[in-house]
Scaffold this motif. Structure first.
Motif, mmCIF file in Angstrom:
data_model
loop_
_atom_site.group_PDB
_atom_site.id
_atom_site.type_symbol
_atom_site.label_atom_id
_atom_site.label_comp_id
_atom_site.label_asym_id
_atom_site.label_seq_id
_atom_site.Cartn_x
_atom_site.Cartn_y
_atom_site.Cartn_z
ATOM 1 N N LYS A 28 0.770 -1.273 0.149
ATOM 2 C CA LYS A 28 -0.028 -0.017 -0.055
ATOM 3 C C LYS A 28 0.878 1.251 0.136
ATOM 4 O O LYS A 28 1.799 1.315 0.934
ATOM 5 C CB LYS A 28 -1.031 0.018 1.493
ATOM 6 C CG LYS A 28 -1.969 -1.184 1.395
ATOM 7 C CD LYS A 28 -2.599 -1.184 2.508
ATOM 8 C CE LYS A 28 -3.427 -2.156 3.090
ATOM 9 N NZ LYS A 28 -4.065 -2.275 4.311
ATOM 10 N N VAL A 30 0.614 5.720 -0.533
ATOM 11 C CA VAL A 30 -0.362 6.996 -0.961
ATOM 12 C C VAL A 30 0.823 8.178 -1.348
ATOM 13 O O VAL A 30 1.583 8.308 -0.653
ATOM 14 C CB VAL A 30 -1.383 7.197 -0.058
ATOM 15 C CG1 VAL A 30 -0.469 7.489 1.466
ATOM 16 C CG2 VAL A 30 -2.292 8.527 -0.283
ATOM 17 N N TYR A 62 -0.980 -4.697 -5.064
ATOM 18 C CA TYR A 62 -0.849 -3.427 -4.743
ATOM 19 C C TYR A 62 -2.053 -2.802 -4.680
ATOM 20 O O TYR A 62 -2.946 -2.943 -5.163
ATOM 21 C CB TYR A 62 0.267 -2.625 -5.344
ATOM 22 C CG TYR A 62 -0.023 -2.654 -6.809
ATOM 23 C CD1 TYR A 62 -0.752 -1.533 -7.322
ATOM 24 C CD2 TYR A 62 0.324 -3.423 -7.657
ATOM 25 C CE1 TYR A 62 -1.074 -1.525 -8.545
ATOM 26 C CE2 TYR A 62 0.280 -3.488 -8.944
ATOM 27 C CZ TYR A 62 -0.576 -2.353 -9.756
ATOM 28 O OH TYR A 62 -0.942 -2.161 -11.010
ATOM 29 N N ASP A 63 -2.124 -1.611 -3.803
ATOM 30 C CA ASP A 63 -3.138 -0.317 -3.329
ATOM 31 C C ASP A 63 -2.717 0.733 -3.695
ATOM 32 O O ASP A 63 -2.063 1.118 -2.374
ATOM 33 C CB ASP A 63 -3.777 -0.910 -2.148
ATOM 34 C CG ASP A 63 -5.217 -0.004 -2.200
ATOM 35 O OD1 ASP A 63 -5.472 0.876 -3.201
ATOM 36 O OD2 ASP A 63 -5.885 -0.135 -1.065
ATOM 37 N N LEU A 144 -5.659 6.669 5.142
ATOM 38 C CA LEU A 144 -4.735 5.770 4.384
ATOM 39 C C LEU A 144 -3.410 5.507 5.017
ATOM 40 O O LEU A 144 -3.211 4.086 5.095
ATOM 41 C CB LEU A 144 -4.485 6.137 3.016
ATOM 42 C CG LEU A 144 -5.589 6.233 2.081
ATOM 43 C CD1 LEU A 144 -5.502 6.994 0.928
ATOM 44 C CD2 LEU A 144 -6.124 4.881 1.835
ATOM 45 N N GLN A 145 -2.730 6.266 5.784
ATOM 46 C CA GLN A 145 -1.668 5.967 6.427
ATOM 47 C C GLN A 145 -2.002 4.876 7.847
ATOM 48 O O GLN A 145 -1.428 4.084 7.905
ATOM 49 C CB GLN A 145 -0.945 7.257 6.786
ATOM 50 C CG GLN A 145 -0.222 7.967 5.793
ATOM 51 C CD GLN A 145 0.275 9.203 6.127
ATOM 52 O OE1 GLN A 145 1.475 9.269 7.063
ATOM 53 N NE2 GLN A 145 -0.093 10.071 5.690
ATOM 54 N N ALA A 149 -0.772 2.228 4.465
ATOM 55 C CA ALA A 149 -0.176 3.022 3.481
ATOM 56 C C ALA A 149 0.862 3.553 3.595
ATOM 57 O O ALA A 149 1.003 4.636 4.529
ATOM 58 C CB ALA A 149 -1.307 3.824 2.632
#
Length: 155
Positions: A28, A30, A62-63, A144-145, A149
């Protein structure tokens, strides 16, 4: 024969219990785009492409998400109120194509801050296809973190 089947079952059981893709196995990341510089943005797209090449070569899931905030919103619209300069006008078609390819063929998610859109007077219909609007870009980055991510911002 029953004994052999039982032994094989016991030996294979650890592999049978493993799901093909577990959440922690997904890579992950961002990317934070809050700047206006077209060359820096191009470097961001190159970085993402290189990352995806590495993941795909390793057969890793993956993202990857790009979050556009502030002046970075100019990279998800052709609307002049998001801001333009000579360098962006010169490179807009190329940058737009690269972004859309990452989104449509490599499943990179695109998000833009609604606060930013409101500030620039932009509407959803002025955004490139595939761009999701989130209420607050910085809050979305933090979420997201928190979900694992890696935070990346090209300098």
């Amino acid at each position: 024969m029953k004994i052999i089947k039982s032994i094989l079952f016991v030996l294979l059981m650890p592999w049978l219990a493993i799901s093909p893709v577990q959440a922690e196995d997904i890579e992950k990341a961002v990317y934070h785009v809050d700047f206006a510089d077209a060359d820096r943005y191009s470097a961001t797209l190159t970085s993402i492409n290189n990352m995806l090449n590495e993941y795909e070569n390793a057969l890793s899931d993956y993202d990857v998400t790009i979050v556009f905030v502030g002046k970075g919103a100019r990279f998800v619209t052709d609307a002049p109120q998001a801001g333009q300069d000579a360098r962006l006008k010169e490179r807009r078609t190329e940058l737009k194509g690269r972004l859309q390819a990452l989104n449509s063929t490599r499943n990179v998610k695109l998000a833009v801050c609604n606060n930013t859109l409101t500030g620039f007077g932009l509407s959803k219909d002025q955004l490139y296809e595939g761009v999701e609007i989130v209420p607050s870009g910085v809050v979305f980055l933090a979420q997201l973190q928190k979900a694992g991510a890696a935070y990346i911002k090209i300098q």
